[in-house]
Write an enzyme that holds these catalytic residues in place. Sequence first.
Site, PDB file in Angstrom:
ATOM      1  N   HIS A  64       0.838  -1.184   0.000  1.00 39.84           N
ATOM      2  CA  HIS A  64       0.000   0.000   0.000  1.00 39.84           C
ATOM      3  C   HIS A  64       0.881   1.245   0.000  1.00 39.84           C
ATOM      4  O   HIS A  64       1.840   1.329   0.775  1.00 39.84           O
ATOM      5  CB  HIS A  64      -0.912   0.012   1.230  1.00 39.84           C
ATOM      6  CG  HIS A  64      -1.726   1.253   1.376  1.00 39.84           C
ATOM      7  ND1 HIS A  64      -1.623   2.114   2.454  1.00 39.84           N
ATOM      8  CD2 HIS A  64      -2.663   1.806   0.560  1.00 39.84           C
ATOM      9  CE1 HIS A  64      -2.461   3.118   2.300  1.00 39.84           C
ATOM     10  NE2 HIS A  64      -3.110   2.956   1.166  1.00 39.84           N
ATOM     11  N   SER A  65       0.596   2.177  -0.890  1.00 38.89           N
ATOM     12  CA  SER A  65       1.293   3.462  -0.924  1.00 38.89           C
ATOM     13  C   SER A  65       2.804   3.260  -1.095  1.00 38.89           C
ATOM     14  O   SER A  65       3.243   2.605  -2.042  1.00 38.89           O
ATOM     15  CB  SER A  65       0.956   4.250   0.346  1.00 38.89           C
ATOM     16  OG  SER A  65       1.444   5.569   0.282  1.00 38.89           O
ATOM     17  N   LEU A  66       3.610   3.794  -0.186  1.00 38.46           N
ATOM     18  CA  LEU A  66       5.066   3.657  -0.289  1.00 38.46           C
ATOM     19  C   LEU A  66       5.495   2.194  -0.224  1.00 38.46           C
ATOM     20  O   LEU A  66       6.512   1.812  -0.815  1.00 38.46           O
ATOM     21  CB  LEU A  66       5.748   4.448   0.830  1.00 38.46           C
ATOM     22  CG  LEU A  66       7.280   4.449   0.836  1.00 38.46           C
ATOM     23  CD1 LEU A  66       7.830   5.120  -0.411  1.00 38.46           C
ATOM     24  CD2 LEU A  66       7.822   5.145   2.086  1.00 38.46           C
ATOM     25  N   SER A  79       4.206  -0.252  -1.749  1.00 35.70           N
ATOM     26  CA  SER A  79       4.200  -0.827  -3.102  1.00 35.70           C
ATOM     27  C   SER A  79       5.472  -0.443  -3.851  1.00 35.70           C
ATOM     28  O   SER A  79       6.008  -1.241  -4.625  1.00 35.70           O
ATOM     29  CB  SER A  79       2.968  -0.341  -3.870  1.00 35.70           C
ATOM     30  OG  SER A  79       3.012   1.071  -4.053  1.00 35.70           O
TER      31      SER A  79
END
Length: 631
Positions: A278-280, A282
């Site tokens: 999720h977010s960073l 990924s």
Amino acid sequence: AGRDKEDVVVPTSGGRYDVHLKKRQRVAVYWEEEVSEVRRCTWFYKGDKDNKYIPYSETFSEELEEAYMTAVTLDEWKKKLESPSREIIILHNPKLMVHYHPVATSDDWGSTPTEQGRPRTVKRGVENIAAEIPNGEPLQIDHLVFVVHGIGPACDIRFRSIIQCVNDFRNVSLSMLQAHFKKAQEQQQIGRVEFLPVNWHSSLHSTGVDVDLERITLPSINRLRHFINDTILDVFFYNSSTYCQTIVDTVASEMNRLYQLFLQRNPLFKGGVSIAGHSLGSLILFDLLTNQKAAPEEDEHSEEGSGTASSNRGIEEVQEILKKLELSEYCDVFEKEKMDRQALFLCTEKNLKEMGIPLGPRMKILHYISSKTEMQVCLLHGLCSSSTDNGNNCQYRDVGLGQVSANYPQLNYKPTIFFAFGSPIGMFLTVRGVKRINPNYSLPTCKGFFNIFHPFDPVAYRIEPMIVPDLEFEPMLLPHHKGRKRMHLELKEGLTRMSVDLKNNLLGSLRVAWQSFTRAPGQWCMRGGGELGTQHRSLQPRRCPSWYTKPEETPAAAKEEASLINVGRLNGGNRIDYVLQEKPIESFNEYLFALQGHLCYWESEDTVLLVLKEIYQTQGITLDQPLPGSQ
């Protein structure tokens, strides 16, 4: 034997927790969590405002049981007991036992228990208690998914940890399995998918960097500065070579540790492993995957059995190269030296000179070797397309370009699919200088890649336009888990289709009027049927004036065409970008729900269903009924 019986450890919650019966403790297996108490319940109480019975502690339950048995045996009731918190319990008879709240001034004023407010009901045993005991999770685990969080210790709008958010994700997956894979469950083809959280934030901030930041942080707006230090700065930490190394080491080592521990506890597990970020998180996983190395044994297997035939084929390839360079007269020299293609590419100018090759031919051969070597290096890193001219016209940049200098660890497994939720991968690649991704590029050890995002997510960016920059097309719309579009989206699409039809009809009417206006007067002076025939033909579209545009396609046709677009090998030839459908309330104000859009994935049924669908599709298992609009 009795001691061993007391020390029994019972796995619970799908094997994610162990209950130590002797210690009465519940301990997390895969992550660090405060040990929770386990009670053996025999006595309960319930107040007027309570919706369930609450168990007493085991020690006080034993006192209550002893007093109860004494009252039953001697038939002496109205016994009074005082709880550890100085509360009074009175056993009136087997069917009436009450628990009174403590009152601080009761002793001073000599008040009786009946004067201390409405009492609680006391109950012995679990009979007739409407306790909803869940059936538990399926024992069979088909697939394992590691989930990596983004910036900060909190992962959703309620400031919950990655452990709590993944618990929600797992619970939604169980409900989606029951709703959409019921047939496979009844036939015992599937069990469930296990999701395990991977936490790197605590390891990063335990390095002492928080103390260093505290020294230089201004005292004003303290809460805001603390929030920035604890969350936003994680992005800058990842772009620092020192702390980037800490982050990637933590993520890789934690996933490897969890994988080995999972196999130890599930020795019969034969399923695959996928990863989600999720977010960073990924971006961290993407950088790790781009730096994985394919198993060397695969190359060795491909070379086994080639033997002499391969060597002879290599010599023939050298002869073809020499013919191409118009140097056929030197074929015998290379054949005498048993020079195959691999040996040719290792040659230096000194080697060719020792073979007796003159200066001119030497230059031709060396130039050919250098150009082909450059092209191979480009293709290896996804830099150049194979259609370019001998690799001299590189259109693509390495996806690893601009990555922070770090030693990226290797994973102990090959992920089946990589899921990115609300991911800034596209933005980071662009900032690093990667403008295009080679359509032939795929992650070395992972063949599946899905980029899933909410339409209002301010952190999410697309990937497909970097692979196919010359086409403008929409991302794939994730179908609703109930099998239809949300009502407001259907209404919006219906209005769009209506406006397109009205526009086309209006343009058609204007075109007819234009043709009638520009027609010569003599055309109307025809006889009888000829005049009517001309008028009838004038209503048929023949030629269009310059201002007439082609009728617009309906949204459905555009989507069908978009799903057939070739977006390269990054996801095995399948679409990569998937957009969620916003909720009706979210469509009123995009800015108001932007933050919620970035944190919505943990409880999104549509996201979970796509993850399950793609995972089980690799095992040949499909949904009970295909959802409309799904790929």
